[in-house]
Design an enzyme around this catalytic site. Structure first.
Site, PDB file in Angstrom:
ATOM      1  N   ASP A  65      -0.298   7.930   1.008  1.00 31.47           N
ATOM      2  CA  ASP A  65      -0.159   7.169  -0.242  1.00 31.47           C
ATOM      3  C   ASP A  65       1.174   6.418  -0.214  1.00 31.47           C
ATOM      4  OD1 ASP A  65      -1.825   7.428  -3.110  1.00 31.47           O
ATOM      5  OD2 ASP A  65       0.225   6.669  -3.340  1.00 31.47           O
ATOM      6  N   SER A  66       1.215   5.292  -0.921  1.00 28.44           N
ATOM      7  CA  SER A  66       2.449   4.495  -0.938  1.00 28.44           C
ATOM      8  C   SER A  66       3.433   4.984  -1.997  1.00 28.44           C
ATOM      9  CB  SER A  66       2.125   3.015  -1.180  1.00 28.44           C
ATOM     10  OG  SER A  66       1.425   2.879  -2.394  1.00 28.44           O
ATOM     11  N   ALA A  93      -1.301   2.018   3.204  1.00 29.09           N
ATOM     12  CA  ALA A  93      -2.437   2.670   3.865  1.00 29.09           C
ATOM     13  C   ALA A  93      -2.939   1.867   5.065  1.00 29.09           C
ATOM     14  CB  ALA A  93      -3.570   2.857   2.852  1.00 29.09           C
ATOM     15  N   ASP A 113     -10.184   6.183  -0.854  1.00 33.37           N
ATOM     16  CA  ASP A 113     -10.339   6.068  -2.319  1.00 33.37           C
ATOM     17  C   ASP A 113      -9.281   5.087  -2.841  1.00 33.37           C
ATOM     18  OD1 ASP A 113     -10.919   6.419  -4.988  1.00 33.37           O
ATOM     19  OD2 ASP A 113     -10.016   8.416  -5.134  1.00 33.37           O
ATOM     20  N   CYS A 153     -13.581   1.914  -6.938  1.00 33.00           N
ATOM     21  CA  CYS A 153     -13.530   1.970  -8.401  1.00 33.00           C
ATOM     22  C   CYS A 153     -13.531   0.545  -8.961  1.00 33.00           C
ATOM     23  CB  CYS A 153     -12.296   2.746  -8.872  1.00 33.00           C
ATOM     24  SG  CYS A 153     -10.741   2.020  -8.329  1.00 33.00           S
TER      25      CYS A 153
HETATM   26  C1  LIG Z   1      -7.598   5.249  -7.111  1.00 29.94           C
HETATM   27  S1  LIG Z   1      -6.017   5.968  -6.842  1.00 29.94           S
HETATM   28  C2  LIG Z   1      -6.429   7.293  -5.771  1.00 29.94           C
HETATM   29  C3  LIG Z   1      -6.842   8.548  -6.476  1.00 29.94           C
HETATM   30  C4  LIG Z   1      -6.846   9.767  -5.609  1.00 29.94           C
HETATM   31  N1  LIG Z   1      -7.587   9.561  -4.398  1.00 29.94           N
HETATM   32  C5  LIG Z   1      -7.368  10.951  -6.376  1.00 29.94           C
HETATM   33  O1  LIG Z   1      -8.471  11.404  -6.076  1.00 29.94           O
HETATM   34  O2  LIG Z   1      -6.680  11.435  -7.283  1.00 29.94           O
HETATM   35  C6  LIG Z   1      -5.229   4.847  -5.728  1.00 29.94           C
HETATM   36  C7  LIG Z   1      -3.966   5.364  -5.038  1.00 29.94           C
HETATM   37  O3  LIG Z   1      -3.613   4.402  -4.061  1.00 29.94           O
HETATM   38  C8  LIG Z   1      -2.201   4.308  -4.001  1.00 29.94           C
HETATM   39  N2  LIG Z   1      -1.945   2.991  -3.407  1.00 29.94           N
HETATM   40  C9  LIG Z   1      -2.052   1.762  -3.970  1.00 29.94           C
HETATM   41  N3  LIG Z   1      -1.853   0.803  -3.056  1.00 29.94           N
HETATM   42  C10 LIG Z   1      -1.613   1.443  -1.874  1.00 29.94           C
HETATM   43  C11 LIG Z   1      -1.355   0.997  -0.539  1.00 29.94           C
HETATM   44  N4  LIG Z   1      -1.314  -0.299  -0.218  1.00 29.94           N
HETATM   45  N5  LIG Z   1      -1.184   1.934   0.421  1.00 29.94           N
HETATM   46  C12 LIG Z   1      -1.227   3.255   0.124  1.00 29.94           C
HETATM   47  N6  LIG Z   1      -1.472   3.726  -1.114  1.00 29.94           N
HETATM   48  C13 LIG Z   1      -1.667   2.832  -2.098  1.00 29.94           C
HETATM   49  C14 LIG Z   1      -1.716   4.533  -5.389  1.00 29.94           C
HETATM   50  O4  LIG Z   1      -0.400   5.046  -5.378  1.00 29.94           O
HETATM   51  C15 LIG Z   1      -2.764   5.558  -5.909  1.00 29.94           C
HETATM   52  O5  LIG Z   1      -2.263   6.859  -5.724  1.00 29.94           O
END
Ligand SMILES: C[S@@+](CC[C@H](N)C(=O)[O-])C[C@H]1O[C@@H](n2cnc3c(N)ncnc32)[C@H](O)[C@@H]1O
Length: 213
Positions: A65-66, A93, A113, A153
């Site tokens: 995660d970022s 990611a 996700d 989503c």
């Molecule tokens: C839909 S949420 C994920 C929910 C998680 N999988 C759960 O089940 O609780 C999206 C996640 O992606 C992360 N995120 C957003 N852009 C990102 C990127 N470019 N690289 C990595 N993580 C990222 C956000 O910090 C967030 O935690």
């Protein structure tokens, strides 16, 4: 507690309500596949999918995660569940997946996700391309007969389109994919007929076969 696994989540300052409740039943579905497997949980937030997979018997889990705060919470949630097999990668990611591919890492299960990659209608084309890149990277990281859990989503991405993106991603890198299960949002997020944006969560459980074509 979700599906029998404990979490401490930031209710203030966290993302959404502090927890992404909508995938509860899809995370439960993953538990059946997890025993004995190496799992990559991409866009993990506080470890919802990965920690539950580990509690269900996954041998090793890597969460990506970022968000630094989310990664701290992954470590905390691993600790309160007595897990010592959780690793984390903090960063983008797409970059992390490319690096894992370069390092020739392989996983039995890859969970994708992401946040909504098509936030607005006008982002449709770029968003679909991003889902395709992501799914290709995820499939690349799977070992023989691996499982890809590909979620979205984004209300602008239909179930049919997501399935087609996964099919095309597999084809591009010579993988034969089979859709084993499809999940939706849990009943605590009801879909209201006539309000299409209420129908937004998808999850595809996809078996990836190599050397089959
Ligand atoms: C839909 S949420 C994920 C929910 C998680 N999988 C759960 O089940 O609780 C999206 C996640 O992606 C992360 N995120 C957003 N852009 C990102 C990127 N470019 N690289 C990595 N993580 C990222 C956000 O910090 C967030 O935690």
């Amino acid at each position: 507690e979700e599906n029998g696994v404990r979490f401490e989540v930031p209710m203030e300052g966290g993302q959404k309500t502090g927890w992404f409740y909508d995938h509860r039943m899809n995370r439960q579905r993953l538990q059946a596949y997890a025993p004995g497997k190496r799992v990559l949980d991409v866009f993990s937030y506080v470890g919802g999918w990965g920690i539950q997979a580990a509690c269900a018997g996954a041998t090793q889990v890597t969460c990506v995660d970022s968000s630094a705060g989310a990664i701290d919470s992954v470590h905390h949630n691993a600790k309160i569940n007595g897990l010592d097999n959780i690793e984390t990668i903090e960063g983008d990611a797409f970059d992390a997946l490319k690096a894992l591919c370069d390092e020739k890492e392989k996983f039995d299960i890859v969970v994708l996700d992401p946040p909504a990659l098509i936030p607005r209608r006008r982002d449709q084309k770029a968003g679909e391309e991003a889902y395709a890149r992501l799914n290709q990277l995820g499939l690349r990281l799977l070992g023989r007969d691996g499982l890809l859990v590909s979620a979205s989503c984004s209300m602008h991405l239909s179930q049919e389109k997501l399935t087609d993106i996964i099919r095309g991603s597999g084809r591009k890198i010579d993988r034969f994919v089979q859709l084993l299960e499809q999940g939706h949002q849990a009943p605590d997020h009801p879909v209201v007929p006539g309000i299409p944006e209420t129908d937004y969560i998808k999850s595809c459980f996809v078996r990836s076969l190599t050397g089959f074509l």
